[in-house]
Enzyme design. Structure first.
Site, PDB file in Angstrom:
ATOM      1  CD  GLN A 209      34.190  53.822  52.522  1.00  0.00           C
ATOM      2  OE1 GLN A 209      35.379  53.482  52.499  1.00  0.00           O
ATOM      3  NE2 GLN A 209      33.664  54.600  51.617  1.00  0.00           N
TER       4      GLN A 209
ATOM      5  CB  SER B  20      29.586  50.652  47.506  1.00  0.00           C
ATOM      6  OG  SER B  20      30.616  51.596  47.406  1.00  0.00           O
TER       7      SER B  20
ATOM      8  CD  GLU C  27      44.877  58.333  54.108  1.00  0.00           C
ATOM      9  OE1 GLU C  27      45.944  58.833  53.724  1.00  0.00           O
ATOM     10  OE2 GLU C  27      44.695  57.894  55.254  1.00  0.00           O
TER      11      GLU C  27
ATOM     12  CB  SER D 244      35.252  54.126  37.981  1.00  0.00           C
ATOM     13  OG  SER D 244      34.452  55.134  37.392  1.00  0.00           O
TER      14      SER D 244
ATOM     15  CD  GLU E  44      35.518  54.321  33.018  1.00  0.00           C
ATOM     16  OE1 GLU E  44      35.418  53.996  34.220  1.00  0.00           O
ATOM     17  OE2 GLU E  44      36.243  53.706  32.213  1.00  0.00           O
TER      18      GLU E  44
HETATM   19  C1  LIG Z   1      38.813  46.785  45.705  1.00  0.00           C
HETATM   20  C2  LIG Z   1      37.620  47.619  46.054  1.00  0.00           C
HETATM   21  C3  LIG Z   1      37.337  47.883  47.372  1.00  0.00           C
HETATM   22  C4  LIG Z   1      36.209  48.641  47.709  1.00  0.00           C
HETATM   23  N1  LIG Z   1      35.941  48.858  49.051  1.00  0.00           N
HETATM   24  C5  LIG Z   1      34.813  49.511  49.393  1.00  0.00           C
HETATM   25  C6  LIG Z   1      34.441  49.632  50.786  1.00  0.00           C
HETATM   26  O1  LIG Z   1      35.141  49.177  51.697  1.00  0.00           O
HETATM   27  N2  LIG Z   1      33.285  50.245  51.084  1.00  0.00           N
HETATM   28  C7  LIG Z   1      32.471  50.789  50.123  1.00  0.00           C
HETATM   29  O2  LIG Z   1      31.456  51.365  50.491  1.00  0.00           O
HETATM   30  N3  LIG Z   1      32.776  50.662  48.799  1.00  0.00           N
HETATM   31  C8  LIG Z   1      33.930  50.051  48.416  1.00  0.00           C
HETATM   32  N4  LIG Z   1      34.241  49.902  47.059  1.00  0.00           N
HETATM   33  C9  LIG Z   1      33.261  50.314  46.066  1.00  0.00           C
HETATM   34  C10 LIG Z   1      33.662  51.444  45.135  1.00  0.00           C
HETATM   35  O3  LIG Z   1      33.558  52.691  45.772  1.00  0.00           O
HETATM   36  C11 LIG Z   1      32.734  51.337  43.908  1.00  0.00           C
HETATM   37  O4  LIG Z   1      33.040  50.115  43.260  1.00  0.00           O
HETATM   38  C12 LIG Z   1      32.926  52.464  42.933  1.00  0.00           C
HETATM   39  O5  LIG Z   1      32.446  53.659  43.485  1.00  0.00           O
HETATM   40  C13 LIG Z   1      32.195  52.194  41.595  1.00  0.00           C
HETATM   41  O6  LIG Z   1      30.872  51.867  41.814  1.00  0.00           O
HETATM   42  P1  LIG Z   1      30.191  50.555  41.174  1.00  0.00           P
HETATM   43  O7  LIG Z   1      31.079  49.403  41.448  1.00  0.00           O
HETATM   44  O8  LIG Z   1      28.786  50.497  41.676  1.00  0.00           O
HETATM   45  O9  LIG Z   1      30.203  50.799  39.620  1.00  0.00           O
HETATM   46  P2  LIG Z   1      29.145  51.652  38.775  1.00  0.00           P
HETATM   47  O10 LIG Z   1      28.960  52.972  39.415  1.00  0.00           O
HETATM   48  O11 LIG Z   1      27.945  50.810  38.518  1.00  0.00           O
HETATM   49  O12 LIG Z   1      29.946  51.855  37.430  1.00  0.00           O
HETATM   50  C14 LIG Z   1      29.982  50.875  36.388  1.00  0.00           C
HETATM   51  C15 LIG Z   1      30.762  51.434  35.219  1.00  0.00           C
HETATM   52  O13 LIG Z   1      30.080  52.599  34.708  1.00  0.00           O
HETATM   53  C16 LIG Z   1      30.940  53.726  34.709  1.00  0.00           C
HETATM   54  N5  LIG Z   1      30.195  54.938  35.065  1.00  0.00           N
HETATM   55  C17 LIG Z   1      29.325  55.082  36.098  1.00  0.00           C
HETATM   56  N6  LIG Z   1      28.841  56.332  36.144  1.00  0.00           N
HETATM   57  C18 LIG Z   1      29.412  57.006  35.102  1.00  0.00           C
HETATM   58  C19 LIG Z   1      29.323  58.345  34.610  1.00  0.00           C
HETATM   59  N7  LIG Z   1      28.547  59.241  35.228  1.00  0.00           N
HETATM   60  N8  LIG Z   1      30.065  58.677  33.537  1.00  0.00           N
HETATM   61  C20 LIG Z   1      30.876  57.767  32.921  1.00  0.00           C
HETATM   62  N9  LIG Z   1      30.994  56.496  33.336  1.00  0.00           N
HETATM   63  C21 LIG Z   1      30.280  56.104  34.411  1.00  0.00           C
HETATM   64  C22 LIG Z   1      31.997  53.420  35.752  1.00  0.00           C
HETATM   65  O14 LIG Z   1      33.198  54.106  35.510  1.00  0.00           O
HETATM   66  C23 LIG Z   1      32.165  51.911  35.599  1.00  0.00           C
HETATM   67  O15 LIG Z   1      33.029  51.623  34.536  1.00  0.00           O
HETATM   68  C24 LIG Z   1      35.374  49.152  46.697  1.00  0.00           C
HETATM   69  C25 LIG Z   1      35.668  48.882  45.361  1.00  0.00           C
HETATM   70  C26 LIG Z   1      36.771  48.117  45.026  1.00  0.00           C
HETATM   71  C27 LIG Z   1      37.047  47.839  43.575  1.00  0.00           C
END
Ligand SMILES: Cc1cc2nc3c(=O)[nH]c(=O)nc-3n(C[C@H](O)[C@H](O)[C@H](O)COP(=O)(O)OP(=O)(O)OC[C@H]3O[C@@H](n4cnc5c(N)ncnc54)[C@H](O)[C@@H]3O)c2cc1C
Length: 395
Positions: free
Chosen positions: A129, A132, A248, A378, A380
């Site tokens: 996928q 991100s 899912e 997440s 949050e």
């Molecule tokens: C084990 C794992 C597997 C994954 N596999 C895939 C994959 O196969 N393909 C894919 O595309 N993605 C994948 N992901 C990505 C996942 O969807 C993102 O990590 C997730 O959506 C969070 O985005 P970010 O990491 O950019 O964090 P950010 O969005 O940058 O968030 C950082 C922090 O800010 C907080 N935050 C952000 N926005 C807000 C808000 N509006 N209000 C309050 N708090 C906020 C978040 O809760 C977090 O604590 C995977 C992630 C993990 C951990």
């Protein structure tokens, strides 16, 4: 506890349990959603995927012309499969094949369905996928990878993806890229199929704190896609992605089973660990914590079943799945943290350490537990959805 399973579903459960015991690959269990650690493990997982589809345990909800079971299948059947696979500490199919299959049913062309669905069902072709990006996770619609129309009607893609689970094993990627920079952010995105062997696709595995490589960075440098790579219409990618993500549900039920197993293992652990000359389980504070965690896991199971029931009656509310996801991932962190506290110095042992309590299982579970509070939205973001869209609180 009895969560409304009918005798027919209990019979189905026995059948699935026997199937899993006979066919699930003998791969050492690890916490969370992990990638194959070797080509041999990958081959076993591919074969296992093919068997699950052939038995109707996966893909039962697919349209009948593509192998689905029609009326003979229900959401509860998927739940039973998810639970039984989790109970055996096995895994379901690797990769994002089921996710992209739903995008192809609803938005793909006949040619795309004929080309890609058989490889997903057989387990031969692995998908990842590609959603991100380094600056776009929670706010996915802000993604910047761009797909520019080429002279032949195809597209040239440039950008970077991250967190790509199984990217290093994948044959195809399900990609979101920006195709209109002037449109509002949700309306300028398109969905594509990317052959991961195309020139310009570079997959760099990331090593995680668990010590394994489950996800990757993926760099796309002037990758040329044919016109047929587009899924749905141009700039319809946001709708395509959201529709496929909504299918899912079996994973959460399996996760609740894993937590229940963890609490059981925690009780065993508390029986083995000695504190002040007595087994820790005789300590009132330890008993309190175990009682709280047991109650939380039972509450989660009840919620999961209530959600499944609403889902199968098409009465699901927008905050139902986020409540279960939030509860599951936060309880998981608490259970694993308590296990390490109880283990004392043995808690620093990792997988492969020959001696000690549960051979590093708790360390691996603890290190992975955080991932569930991020992946798939997440904690949050789950709380935002529950409060703003469920409780109608102000933004
Ligand atoms: C084990 C794992 C597997 C994954 N596999 C895939 C994959 O196969 N393909 C894919 O595309 N993605 C994948 N992901 C990505 C996942 O969807 C993102 O990590 C997730 O959506 C969070 O985005 P970010 O990491 O950019 O964090 P950010 O969005 O940058 O968030 C950082 C922090 O800010 C907080 N935050 C952000 N926005 C807000 C808000 N509006 N209000 C309050 N708090 C906020 C978040 O809760 C977090 O604590 C995977 C992630 C993990 C951990």
């Amino acid at each position: 506890m009895d969560y409304g399973m009918t005798p027919e579903l209990e019979e189905f459960r026995r059948e699935v349990r026997a199937f899993v015991a006979t066919h699930a690959p003998a791969i050492p269990p690890k916490a969370g959603v992990r990638s194959a650690e070797s080509a041999e493990e990958l081959a076993l997982l591919k074969e296992w995927t093919g068997k699950l589809f052939a038995a109707g345990y996966l893909g039962g909800d697919w349209p009948t012309q593509y192998g689905g079971l029609g009326e003979a299948h229900s959401a509860e059947h998927s739940v039973v499969v998810g639970e039984e696979v989790a109970r055996a500490r096995a895994s379901l199919m690797p990769g994002a094949g089921n996710l992209v299959a739903h995008a192809l049913f609803d938005f793909g062309t006949d040619e795309q369905r004929e080309r890609f669905l058989p490889g997903i069902r057989s387990g031969d072709e692995i998908w990842c996928q590609l959603f991100s990006e380094p600056g776009s996770g929670s706010d996915l619609a802000s993604l910047r990878t761009k797909a520019v129309r080429a002279g032949d009607g195809g597209f040239v893609v440039t950008g970077q993806k991250v967190w790509t689970t199984n990217g290093h094993w994948s044959d195809y990627g399900y990609l979101l890229a920006r195709t209109d920079h002037d449109a509002p952010k949700h309306k300028g995105i398109s969905a594509f199929v990317v052959d991961m062997r195309l020139p310009g696709v570079e997959v760099r595995p990331l090593r995680e704190m668990t010590g394994t490589s489950d996800f990757n960075e993926v760099f796309l440098d002037n990758v040329e896609l044919a016109p047929e790579a587009l899924i749905g219409s141009l700039n319809q990618g946001w709708t395509v992605a959201n529709s496929s993500l909504g299918h899912e549900r079996s994973g959460v039920a399996g996760n609740a089973v894993r937590l229940r197993q963890s609490v059981e293992a925690l009780k065993d652990l508390a029986g083995k660990v000695v504190r002040n000359g007595r087994p820790a389980i005789e300590d009132g504070l330890v008993q309190d914590r175990l009682g709280q965690l047991t109650a939380s896991v039972e509450a989660l199971s009840a919620l999961v079943y209530a959600n499944i029931s609403r889902w199968s009656r098409k009465a699901e509310r927008v905050h139902d799945a986020p409540m279960a996801k939030l509860l599951f991932s936060e309880i998981g962190v608490e259970i694993q943290r308590f296990a390490l506290e109880l283990s004392g110095e043995a808690g620093i042992l990792v997988e492969g350490d020959a001696r000690g309590l549960d051979h590093g299982r708790w360390q691996d579970e603890f290190l992975y537990a955080r991932a569930f509070t991020i992946a798939g939205g997440s904690s949050e973001i789950m709380r935002n959805i529950i409060s703003e869209r469920g409780l109608k609180m102000p933004r």
